[in-house]
Design an enzyme around this catalytic site. Structure first.
Site, PDB file in Angstrom:
ATOM      1  N   GLY A  55     -22.235   9.755 -29.313  1.00 32.19           N
ATOM      2  CA  GLY A  55     -22.933   8.535 -29.719  1.00 32.19           C
ATOM      3  C   GLY A  55     -23.408   8.739 -31.141  1.00 32.19           C
ATOM      4  N   CYS A  82     -20.690  16.127 -27.762  1.00 36.52           N
ATOM      5  CA  CYS A  82     -21.303  15.712 -29.033  1.00 36.52           C
ATOM      6  C   CYS A  82     -22.752  15.259 -28.821  1.00 36.52           C
ATOM      7  CB  CYS A  82     -20.444  14.650 -29.710  1.00 36.52           C
ATOM      8  SG  CYS A  82     -20.869  14.453 -31.445  1.00 36.52           S
ATOM      9  N   TYR A  83     -23.053  13.961 -28.984  1.00 38.81           N
ATOM     10  CA  TYR A  83     -24.433  13.515 -28.741  1.00 38.81           C
ATOM     11  C   TYR A  83     -24.861  13.890 -27.328  1.00 38.81           C
ATOM     12  CZ  TYR A  83     -28.476  10.476 -28.107  1.00 38.81           C
ATOM     13  OH  TYR A  83     -29.728  10.001 -27.834  1.00 38.81           O
ATOM     14  N   HIS A 168     -15.234  17.268 -29.972  1.00 36.14           N
ATOM     15  CA  HIS A 168     -14.636  16.192 -29.156  1.00 36.14           C
ATOM     16  C   HIS A 168     -13.333  16.664 -28.509  1.00 36.14           C
ATOM     17  CE1 HIS A 168     -17.288  12.858 -30.264  1.00 36.14           C
ATOM     18  NE2 HIS A 168     -17.407  13.494 -31.422  1.00 36.14           N
ATOM     19  N   GLU A 170     -11.672  15.201 -26.321  1.00 39.39           N
ATOM     20  CA  GLU A 170     -10.817  14.059 -25.966  1.00 39.39           C
ATOM     21  C   GLU A 170      -9.863  13.648 -27.084  1.00 39.39           C
ATOM     22  OE1 GLU A 170     -13.979  14.082 -26.626  1.00 39.39           O
ATOM     23  OE2 GLU A 170     -14.674  12.279 -27.668  1.00 39.39           O
ATOM     24  N   SER A 222       1.803 -15.436 -20.607  1.00 37.23           N
ATOM     25  CA  SER A 222       2.697 -15.613 -21.759  1.00 37.23           C
ATOM     26  C   SER A 222       4.068 -15.022 -21.496  1.00 37.23           C
ATOM     27  CB  SER A 222       2.085 -14.934 -22.979  1.00 37.23           C
ATOM     28  OG  SER A 222       2.124 -13.524 -22.790  1.00 37.23           O
ATOM     29  N   GLY A 224       4.292 -11.822 -21.656  1.00 32.62           N
ATOM     30  CA  GLY A 224       4.132 -10.500 -22.260  1.00 32.62           C
ATOM     31  C   GLY A 224       3.684  -9.506 -21.192  1.00 32.62           C
ATOM     32  N   ASP A 226       0.935  -7.641 -20.812  1.00 35.35           N
ATOM     33  CA  ASP A 226      -0.427  -7.639 -20.302  1.00 35.35           C
ATOM     34  C   ASP A 226      -0.705  -8.795 -19.343  1.00 35.35           C
ATOM     35  OD1 ASP A 226      -0.478  -5.631 -22.115  1.00 35.35           O
ATOM     36  OD2 ASP A 226      -1.544  -6.768 -23.650  1.00 35.35           O
ATOM     37  N   SER A 227      -0.323 -10.002 -19.760  1.00 33.12           N
ATOM     38  CA  SER A 227      -0.629 -11.120 -18.863  1.00 33.12           C
ATOM     39  C   SER A 227       0.234 -11.039 -17.605  1.00 33.12           C
ATOM     40  CB  SER A 227      -0.474 -12.467 -19.568  1.00 33.12           C
ATOM     41  OG  SER A 227       0.841 -12.674 -19.998  1.00 33.12           O
ATOM     42  N   LYS A 372      -2.337   0.572 -23.026  1.00 34.98           N
ATOM     43  CA  LYS A 372      -1.023  -0.042 -22.806  1.00 34.98           C
ATOM     44  C   LYS A 372      -0.150   0.756 -21.831  1.00 34.98           C
ATOM     45  CE  LYS A 372       1.385  -3.549 -24.483  1.00 34.98           C
ATOM     46  NZ  LYS A 372       0.770  -4.848 -24.767  1.00 34.98           N
TER      47      LYS A 372
END
Ligand code: XMP
Length: 516
Positions: A55, A82-83, A168, A170, A222, A224, A226-227, A372
């Site tokens: 953070g 970290c934080y 970090h 990650e 759409s 695509g 995601d939808s 994604k």
């Protein structure tokens, strides 16, 4: 089966979602919760591990996020990052000070063993980003790694199952970051990595059912990735309570509209509403040659049609959309799920407000925490066809940004045919997975050619294929000559009104991916 759970406790850092993603990559189910989550709630959830994120704050700042010391006595393993690492030390009686020299970027650390560092070399590179550091450890803790400027780069108290790293893990720049997270999850928390996308689907479907109840949901589809995946999930959760609105403006690729309709009506339980409005778009675009004006017209017409249909379908209930995590970062927003009736609608280059006269009980974004590749994995599990799950990015204005000059029905037809041939050859060539985007363009150019005994004066087709990591910069793909040769032959022989083909060898910058 109840999932074994890891909680990522969010203290406002920029990599929080990335931590969650890494945890899931380790096959461990995790959820992100705010640091304000009451301890009783955490106790109730009974996670098998907790990770405190980084953070931007300093623990001494009164307004910075703090947490009750009680959390450290729940007996649940905690990793502070970290934080989160400084907060753990500070809350348990250690000291945190400002660094004389901030550490930022790739830094070498030296580790001295402990559960986090199994399989990690004595010296390795990690990603640091801090201006405070832990200068004195709480009682019972020992230092497990140092850097040149940070005396407590990692520390632990195995008896209390508390671990912390100033860096970090990650971030991919931390060479052994994934190993360190894996060690925490497997060696300290005892996860076994049995969480797969099936579990995400199951738990999301259960949550959606609970949230939606017997109300209706309307989703703008759409076609695509995601939808489509959002539609698949919602269909599994509530079947016919879901209505998908699919606007076909006539500027999609060859047969794409039919394919989307066929997929969702045949494979999924839902109401599918297709609005065919090619004529309306062609009329609005008549005589228009300016690229920005075209884009604007296509956008305006699209939302006119879309909202009219949504208005018709809206009957209280929920509005759903396929927002994914990177969309939320781009728009600088948090998850809007369940936030009343106004929503910012996801588009690539602009944000659109829902008209005030349309109202829903809430907005549902079932993919809002996924990246994604995770969305694709869910799509595959849901049985969405490969062509949709692995669909390359396709601009909202569709072929409208690939036809230079005036857009006419004839030009759309030529481009659709040419694009289909190009895609077919790429699919056969075995190089498809190396390309991020590839398509045909119809420049407003005719050239002289010769066919049989006579001269022709027909369209030039340009083909474009790029490689890129993020679409901000891109390179033109080195497609093998023999593939280019086949594409060129087929385009001139099979696509009516095409007599010449060029390959676009412009990188981005200075070019853009699209021609308009
Ligand atoms: P450019 O041409 O800006 O493209 O280098 C980068 C990426 O964005 C896509 N793109 C669009 N997507 N509406 C969209 O939804 C648009 O108007 C638009 N213009 C470009 C492009 O296909 C590429 O993936």
């Amino acid at each position: 089966m109840a999932n074994r759970l890891c909680i990522v406790l969010d203290f406002g850092g920029q990599y929080n979602q990335l931590i969650a993603r890494r945890v899931r990559e380790c096959g461990v189910y995790c959820e992100i919760l705010s640091y304000t989550t009451p301890i009783e709630k955490i106790r109730e959830l009974a996670p098998d591990g907790i990770i405190f994120t980084g953070g931007p704050n300093s623990v001494y700042d009164e307004t910075s996020p703090h947490i009750s010391a009680e959390i450290f006595s729940l007996g649940i393993p905690i990793l502070g990052i970290c934080y989160g690492c400084q907060l753990m030390a500070y809350t348990l009686g250690g000291e945190v000070e400002s660094c004389e020299k901030s550490e930022y970027g790739k830094i070498e650390i030296q580790q001295t063993g402990g559960a986090l560092f199994g399989g990690v070399p004595e010296k390795s590179i990690v990603w640091m980003s801090h201006t405070d550091f832990v200068s004195k450890l709480p009682e019972g803790f020992t230092v497990k790694a140092v850097s040149a400027d940070c005396p407590c780069a990692a520390f632990e108290c195995p008896e209390k199952k508390l671990y912390a790293v100033q860096f970090h893990p990650e971030v991919t720049h931390s060479e052994f970051g994934k190993q360190i997270l894996h060690n925490f999850l497997y060696e300290v928390c005892g996860f076994t990595g049995d969480w797969v996308m099936d579990d995400f689907i199951e738990s999301t479907v259960a949550k959606l059912r609970e949230q939606i109840g017997d109300k209706k949901v309307v989703l703008g589809l759409s076609g695509g990735v995601d939808s489509s995946v959002a539609a698949g999930l919602l269909s599994r959760a509530v079947g016919k309570q879901l209505t998908c609105v699919f606007v076909d403006q006539g500027l999609m690729r060859k047969d794409e509209g039919d394919f989307v309709e066929d997929t969702f009506t045949r494979l999924f339980d839902m109401n599918f509403v297709r609005v065919n409005c090619k004529e309306q778009f062609l009329t609005a675009l008549k005589g228009v040659t300016d690229p920005e004006e075209k884009r604007k017209i296509i956008g305006t017409e699209f939302y006119k049609v879309f909202w009219d249909k949504i208005r018709e379908e809206a009957d209280g209930g929920f509005f759903a959309q396929g927002t994914i995590y990177p969309d939320r970062i781009e728009s600088g927003k948090g998850n809007e799920s369940g936030n009343g009736s106004t929503a910012t609608i996801k588009t690539h280059h602009n944000k659109v407000e829902m008209p005030k006269d349309i109202s829903f009980d809430g907005v549902i974004e079932p993919l809002a925490d996924l990246f994604k590749d995770e969305v694709r994995a869910v799509g595959e599990k849901l049985g969405i066809p490969h062509e949709l799950v692995w669909r390359q990015p396709f601009p909202g204005p569709g072929l409208g940004v690939r036809i230079l000059g005036e857009i006419t029905e004839d030009k759309i037809k030529v481009l659709q045919e040419a694009d289909a041939v190009f895609r077919d050859e790429i699919a056969k060539s075995g190089i498809e997975s190396e390309l991020k985007q590839f398509f045909a363009v119809l420049p407003d150019v005719r050239t002289v050619g010769v066919m049989g005994d006579h001269r022709t004066y027909e369209h030039l087709i340009a083909i474009r294929a790029i490689t890129t990591d993020d679409f901000m910069t891109a390179d033109w793909a080195r497609i093998p000559y023999d593939v280019l040769a086949r594409v060129s032959n087929r385009l001139c022989n099979e696509v009516e009104h095409v007599n010449r083909v060029v390959y676009d060898i412009t990188s981005k910058p200075p070019g853009t991916v699209e021609w308009l």
